[in-house]
Design a protein around this motif. Structure first.
Motif, PDB file in Angstrom:
ATOM      1  N   LYS A  74       8.799  23.703  59.438  1.00 16.95           N
ATOM      2  CA  LYS A  74       9.210  24.212  60.790  1.00 16.95           C
ATOM      3  C   LYS A  74      10.333  23.454  61.376  1.00 16.95           C
ATOM      4  O   LYS A  74      11.001  23.981  61.944  1.00 16.95           O
ATOM      5  N   GLU A  75      10.632  22.535  60.810  1.00 19.76           N
ATOM      6  CA  GLU A  75      12.074  21.712  61.285  1.00 19.76           C
ATOM      7  C   GLU A  75      13.191  22.440  60.823  1.00 19.76           C
ATOM      8  O   GLU A  75      14.341  22.534  61.648  1.00 19.76           O
ATOM      9  N   ILE A  76      13.120  22.989  59.652  1.00 17.54           N
ATOM     10  CA  ILE A  76      14.267  23.775  59.116  1.00 17.54           C
ATOM     11  C   ILE A  76      14.230  25.167  59.401  1.00 17.54           C
ATOM     12  O   ILE A  76      15.122  25.660  59.784  1.00 17.54           O
ATOM     13  N   PHE A  77      12.835  25.568  59.293  1.00 16.60           N
ATOM     14  CA  PHE A  77      12.701  27.230  59.382  1.00 16.60           C
ATOM     15  C   PHE A  77      12.324  27.790  60.342  1.00 16.60           C
ATOM     16  O   PHE A  77      12.184  29.035  60.535  1.00 16.60           O
ATOM     17  N   GLY A  78      11.975  26.849  61.449  1.00 16.83           N
ATOM     18  CA  GLY A  78      11.431  27.562  62.663  1.00 16.83           C
ATOM     19  C   GLY A  78       9.940  27.698  62.795  1.00 16.83           C
ATOM     20  O   GLY A  78       9.229  27.065  61.839  1.00 16.83           O
ATOM     21  N   ILE A  79       9.312  28.012  63.933  1.00 21.42           N
ATOM     22  CA  ILE A  79       8.179  27.951  64.300  1.00 21.42           C
ATOM     23  C   ILE A  79       7.193  29.186  63.608  1.00 21.42           C
ATOM     24  O   ILE A  79       6.081  29.160  63.533  1.00 21.42           O
ATOM     25  N   GLY A  80       7.972  30.274  63.137  1.00 18.18           N
ATOM     26  CA  GLY A  80       7.443  31.301  62.607  1.00 18.18           C
ATOM     27  C   GLY A  80       8.069  32.616  62.791  1.00 18.18           C
ATOM     28  O   GLY A  80       9.114  32.402  63.732  1.00 18.18           O
ATOM     29  N   TRP A  81       7.385  33.649  62.486  1.00 22.79           N
ATOM     30  CA  TRP A  81       7.911  35.026  63.091  1.00 22.79           C
ATOM     31  C   TRP A  81       6.918  35.984  63.167  1.00 22.79           C
ATOM     32  O   TRP A  81       5.883  35.746  63.297  1.00 22.79           O
ATOM     33  N   TRP A  82       7.394  37.332  63.098  1.00 28.01           N
ATOM     34  CA  TRP A  82       6.290  38.437  63.037  1.00 28.01           C
ATOM     35  C   TRP A  82       5.803  38.940  61.625  1.00 28.01           C
ATOM     36  O   TRP A  82       6.575  38.790  60.694  1.00 28.01           O
ATOM     37  N   LYS A  83       4.566  39.290  61.684  1.00 23.14           N
ATOM     38  CA  LYS A  83       4.237  39.765  60.613  1.00 23.14           C
ATOM     39  C   LYS A  83       4.700  41.010  59.814  1.00 23.14           C
ATOM     40  O   LYS A  83       5.638  41.658  60.483  1.00 23.14           O
ATOM     41  N   SER A 137      15.949  37.318  55.367  1.00 22.26           N
ATOM     42  CA  SER A 137      16.892  35.771  55.283  1.00 22.26           C
ATOM     43  C   SER A 137      17.365  35.535  53.996  1.00 22.26           C
ATOM     44  O   SER A 137      18.460  35.235  53.834  1.00 22.26           O
ATOM     45  N   LEU A 138      16.696  35.979  52.841  1.00 20.89           N
ATOM     46  CA  LEU A 138      17.371  35.665  51.501  1.00 20.89           C
ATOM     47  C   LEU A 138      18.459  36.627  51.134  1.00 20.89           C
ATOM     48  O   LEU A 138      19.523  36.119  50.550  1.00 20.89           O
ATOM     49  N   SER A 139      18.499  37.798  51.687  1.00 13.63           N
ATOM     50  CA  SER A 139      19.471  38.824  51.511  1.00 13.63           C
ATOM     51  C   SER A 139      20.713  38.505  52.308  1.00 13.63           C
ATOM     52  O   SER A 139      21.998  38.725  52.095  1.00 13.63           O
ATOM     53  N   THR A 140      20.409  37.853  53.534  1.00 10.91           N
ATOM     54  CA  THR A 140      21.549  37.334  54.694  1.00 10.91           C
ATOM     55  C   THR A 140      22.166  36.509  54.251  1.00 10.91           C
ATOM     56  O   THR A 140      23.471  36.430  53.983  1.00 10.91           O
ATOM     57  N   PHE A 141      21.668  35.327  54.151  1.00 12.06           N
ATOM     58  CA  PHE A 141      22.292  33.927  53.983  1.00 12.06           C
ATOM     59  C   PHE A 141      21.682  33.229  52.937  1.00 12.06           C
ATOM     60  O   PHE A 141      21.255  31.794  53.069  1.00 12.06           O
ATOM     61  N   ASN A 142      20.988  33.758  51.706  1.00  7.75           N
ATOM     62  CA  ASN A 142      20.473  33.188  50.695  1.00  7.75           C
ATOM     63  C   ASN A 142      19.210  32.200  51.273  1.00  7.75           C
ATOM     64  O   ASN A 142      18.934  31.153  50.730  1.00  7.75           O
ATOM     65  N   GLY A 143      18.651  32.708  52.254  1.00  2.00           N
ATOM     66  CA  GLY A 143      17.601  31.867  52.890  1.00  2.00           C
ATOM     67  C   GLY A 143      17.778  30.583  53.899  1.00  2.00           C
ATOM     68  O   GLY A 143      16.699  30.003  54.234  1.00  2.00           O
ATOM     69  N   MET A 144      19.118  30.620  54.078  1.00  2.70           N
ATOM     70  CA  MET A 144      19.429  29.272  55.033  1.00  2.70           C
ATOM     71  C   MET A 144      19.459  29.705  56.143  1.00  2.70           C
ATOM     72  O   MET A 144      20.495  29.542  56.900  1.00  2.70           O
ATOM     73  N   LEU A 145      18.442  30.094  56.803  1.00  4.81           N
ATOM     74  CA  LEU A 145      18.436  30.555  58.224  1.00  4.81           C
ATOM     75  C   LEU A 145      17.095  30.228  58.784  1.00  4.81           C
ATOM     76  O   LEU A 145      16.012  29.920  58.266  1.00  4.81           O
ATOM     77  N   ARG A 146      17.415  30.023  60.093  1.00  2.00           N
ATOM     78  CA  ARG A 146      16.132  29.508  60.922  1.00  2.00           C
ATOM     79  C   ARG A 146      15.471  30.808  61.553  1.00  2.00           C
ATOM     80  O   ARG A 146      16.321  31.502  62.448  1.00  2.00           O
ATOM     81  N   ALA A 194       9.612  27.325  52.631  1.00  2.00           N
ATOM     82  CA  ALA A 194       9.896  25.961  52.187  1.00  2.00           C
ATOM     83  C   ALA A 194       9.331  25.937  50.525  1.00  2.00           C
ATOM     84  O   ALA A 194      10.113  25.301  49.828  1.00  2.00           O
ATOM     85  N   LYS A 195       8.320  26.458  50.519  1.00  3.30           N
ATOM     86  CA  LYS A 195       7.622  26.245  49.133  1.00  3.30           C
ATOM     87  C   LYS A 195       8.271  27.187  48.121  1.00  3.30           C
ATOM     88  O   LYS A 195       8.386  26.863  47.040  1.00  3.30           O
ATOM     89  N   TYR A 196       8.917  28.374  48.552  1.00  5.57           N
ATOM     90  CA  TYR A 196       9.671  28.968  47.592  1.00  5.57           C
ATOM     91  C   TYR A 196      10.990  28.246  47.045  1.00  5.57           C
ATOM     92  O   TYR A 196      11.180  28.221  45.927  1.00  5.57           O
ATOM     93  N   PHE A 197      11.653  27.632  47.947  1.00  5.66           N
ATOM     94  CA  PHE A 197      12.834  26.858  47.646  1.00  5.66           C
ATOM     95  C   PHE A 197      12.505  25.707  47.157  1.00  5.66           C
ATOM     96  O   PHE A 197      13.182  25.016  46.108  1.00  5.66           O
ATOM     97  N   LYS A 198      11.169  25.109  47.215  1.00 10.27           N
ATOM     98  CA  LYS A 198      10.813  23.839  46.453  1.00 10.27           C
ATOM     99  C   LYS A 198      10.605  24.309  45.042  1.00 10.27           C
ATOM    100  O   LYS A 198      10.961  23.535  44.176  1.00 10.27           O
ATOM    101  N   GLU A 199      10.083  25.475  44.870  1.00  9.20           N
ATOM    102  CA  GLU A 199       9.931  25.820  43.401  1.00  9.20           C
ATOM    103  C   GLU A 199      11.145  26.226  42.816  1.00  9.20           C
ATOM    104  O   GLU A 199      11.304  26.164  41.543  1.00  9.20           O
TER     105      GLU A 199
END
Length: 624
Positions: free
Chosen positions: A403-412, A331-340, A385-390
């Motif tokens: 989760k409203e912004i970044f979705g419900i989760g993904w895979w490990k 996500s960070l490499s693709t769109f600077n983390g601005m992805l769900r 979210a905490k990463y960008f808060k920092e």
């Protein structure tokens, strides 16, 4: 200071090449809405026939000239009765006969009333005139159409079809059925050669002028806008004029908005948005702060496989690559983390949020492999979210807000489990840690991706390739032009591609699940009518067949849709990764009350058919 200086230099350099308003129609700026032209310069600016190749649709043609029988509320996924007054009425239990009730009081811009005769004429033209490319489709679907009275049409199909509203109405971008005015088209000898210029509109705007070189199209509000669907449904559109214009490459378009010479841009990159927001304090994206971008685009980005080829026919391989992907880094490499993030095979959009994504969270948390391993990671949105808060951004870090912004989760991210899965099906590592196929040959492949367009998918390919190389696979990326990208997908002449198979916007996801029906599978080298990933599962065939028999509004559609999504998760025929984030900026200098995350009355995508509805809600600021 350095950034300000660079921005100033950019403005000075590009100001010499931006199209001057002296070249454009002399229209008062406070009455004019200027829209970026999606498809660039129109090669044939006087072609408005929607049924022939080469027509440019998104510069006002399918937003203003034509209206659809039904459109879609892009926020809720509910149907909007546009030319019709209600959903199609089935006249038999087999869904072969339908009745369409039309709206009264609608008129073409030349003053002729829109009636059932226009609908019947359009059906007759499409089902009998073999010179039209659309004939092949419509002639096999619609057997007969007739006018019961001035505002009622009956149609009979060749076969049972419960999804007729999805065919005759807008689901995402537009629809393939465009009613045309009978009183004009019945005089045309060959509709396949008819330019339909100047076009007569059924919408609230009519073509005023066009650049002969195809750089701009000027539309004027009809004096009788009350006699249009937009007028009846949403009220008076506010701009007196709408100008679609192509300024050139992205940097020129961004500069045009910095100079208040464009009110709505098409999709730009995060870097371009950064320049724009610093150069124009009136510029606005979907969110007022990070992550700025609109995340409800109805297509999902990810890695597609040709599942008819080894080793992509093995779900262990597909799952291994999933667990070998650090989606945080991607996500960070693709769109600077601005992805769900999206663990499901449909886009993570508002329409699907409760009925599919949140409904499946308990199941996803308990989902496990045969050995009991649970791959779902519900915590990654909060970590993001905490990463960008920092980093200093105003991002909610509570579970609900994140989760409203970044979705419900993904895979490990679990390379060890990925390694275990590969070894289970015969893969090995060499002395350098590189992966070998079961036959002992090095595992090497390319990821096909777009070149110079659909930037998110292009960047996603590079980010994922880096993850898989880190895991020990010899992976390269192969950017290709649009003319190659899509045929490669259809013909199956790829192994892995950065495509977006999972698109949808209405609660009935039959269209998405039916795409995986085995009846569409053809051998590699032949164009696939659907199911270009060439994967099948008898359970999915059964669900798709059951869904096909149900009306789109039947609650059973969601129930079956949930079961279909579970199958896709289990088998992972392609890896869904993120939704599509789009930066579609608006300039609030001349016009305000645009759709936004805080004012979500509509979505911002102006190149869809329903863009004209937004024009009844925006307001002039009073600046001139």
């Amino acid at each position: 200071m350095i950034k300000r200086a660079l921005l100033l230099c950019l403005v000075i350099l590009l100001s010499l090449t931006v199209i001057s308003f002296s070249q454009l129609p002399n229209v008062p700026r406070d009455k004019l809405l200027i829209v970026d032209q999606l498809d660039g310069r129109a090669t044939n600016p006087k072609l408005f026939n929607p049924y022939v190749p080469g027509v440019s649709m998104s510069q006002g043609t399918h937003q203003f000239v034509f209206e659809h029988i039904w459109d879609i509320n892009t926020v809720t996924g509910e149907w909007i009765n546009v030319l019709a007054t209600q959903p199609p009425e089935p006249l038999d239990e087999n869904y072969m006969k339908w009745r369409i009730h039309l709206r009264k009081g609608l008129y073409w811009s030349d003053g002729v009333e829109f009636t059932a005769d226009d609908i019947v004429f359009t059906f007759k033209m499409l089902t009998t005139d073999k010179r039209l490319p659309a004939y092949g489709y419509w002639s096999h679907l619609v057997k007969e159409a007739k006018a019961v009275d001035k505002y009622t049409v009956d149609i009979e199909l060749f076969k049972p079809y419960a999804k007729i509203q999805e065919v005759l109405g807008v689901v995402v971008w537009g629809c393939g059925f465009y009613p045309v005015p009978k009183h004009i088209w019945e005089k045309v000898d060959d509709p396949s050669k008819f330019t339909y210029y100047p076009p007569v509109s059924l919408g609230a705007y009519v073509l005023e002028d066009v650049d002969p070189n195809g750089y701009w199209f000027l539309w004027k509000k009809r004096s009788d806008w009350q006699r249009t669907p937009q007028g009846q449904l949403f009220g008076e559109p506010k701009p007196e004029y709408v100008l679609f214009i192509f300024y050139g490459p992205p940097e020129k378009r961004v500069l045009a908005m910095i100079q208040h010479k464009c009110d709505v841009l098409q999709d730009i990159t995060p870097e371009s948005w950064d320049v724009l927001r610093k150069g124009n304090k009136y510029a606005r994206a979907w969110y007022g702060d990070f992550p700025w971008a609109w995340m409800d685009d109805p297509c999902e980005r990810g890695m597609a496989f040709n599942c008819s080829k080894f080793p992509w026919n093995l779900k262990e391989v597909r799952w291994a690559l999933t667990l070998a992907t650090n989606i945080f880094e991607v996500s960070l490499s693709t769109f600077n983390g601005m992805l769900r993030f999206s663990p499901l095979h449909i886009p993570p959009i508002n329409v699907f949020k409760e009925i599919y994504f949140e409904a499946l969270v308990p199941w996803l948390k308990e989902f496990q492999f045969e050995d009991g391993y649970k791959p779902f990671d519900p915590d990654i949105p909060v970590r993001m979210a905490k990463y960008f808060k920092e980093k200093g951004y105003n991002v909610p870090t509570d579970e609900k807000g994140a989760k409203e912004i970044f979705g419900i989760g993904w895979w490990k991210y679990d390379p060890k489990k990925a390694e275990e899965l590969l070894k289970k099906v015969g893969f090995k590592r060499d002395e350098n840690g590189k992966w070998l196929l079961p036959n002992g040959k090095p595992w090497s492949f390319s990821i096909i991706c777009p070149s110079g367009y659909e930037v998110e998918s292009e960047r996603l390919a590079y980010a994922v390739a880096e993850q898989w190389r880190k895991f020990g696979i010899d992976v390269t990326t192969q950017p290709v032009e649009q003319g190659t990208f899509w045929p490669t997908y259809s013909f199956g002449t790829y192994e892995v591609g950065s495509y977006w198979p999972g698109c949808g916007q209405i609660p009935d996801i039959w269209g998405e699940l039916n795409d995986y029906h085995e009846k569409y599978i053809v051998e590699t080298g032949k164009p696939a009518p659907a199911n270009a990933i060439r994967w099948s599962d008898p359970r999915m065939n059964k669900i798709a067949d059951e869904l096909e028999k149900l009306l789109p509004t039947d609650p059973k559609c969601v129930t079956l849709g949930l079961e279909g999504l579970k199958i896709l998760v289990e088998e992972m025929p392609f890896i869904p990764m993120v939704g599509t984030s789009k930066f579609v900026p608006v300039d609030t200098y001349y016009w305000k009350n645009w759709p936004s995350a805080e004012n979500h009355y509509d979505n911002p995508i102006w190149w869809w058919a329903g863009f004209d509805y937004i024009l009844s809600s925006i307001e002039p600021t009073g600046r001139k």
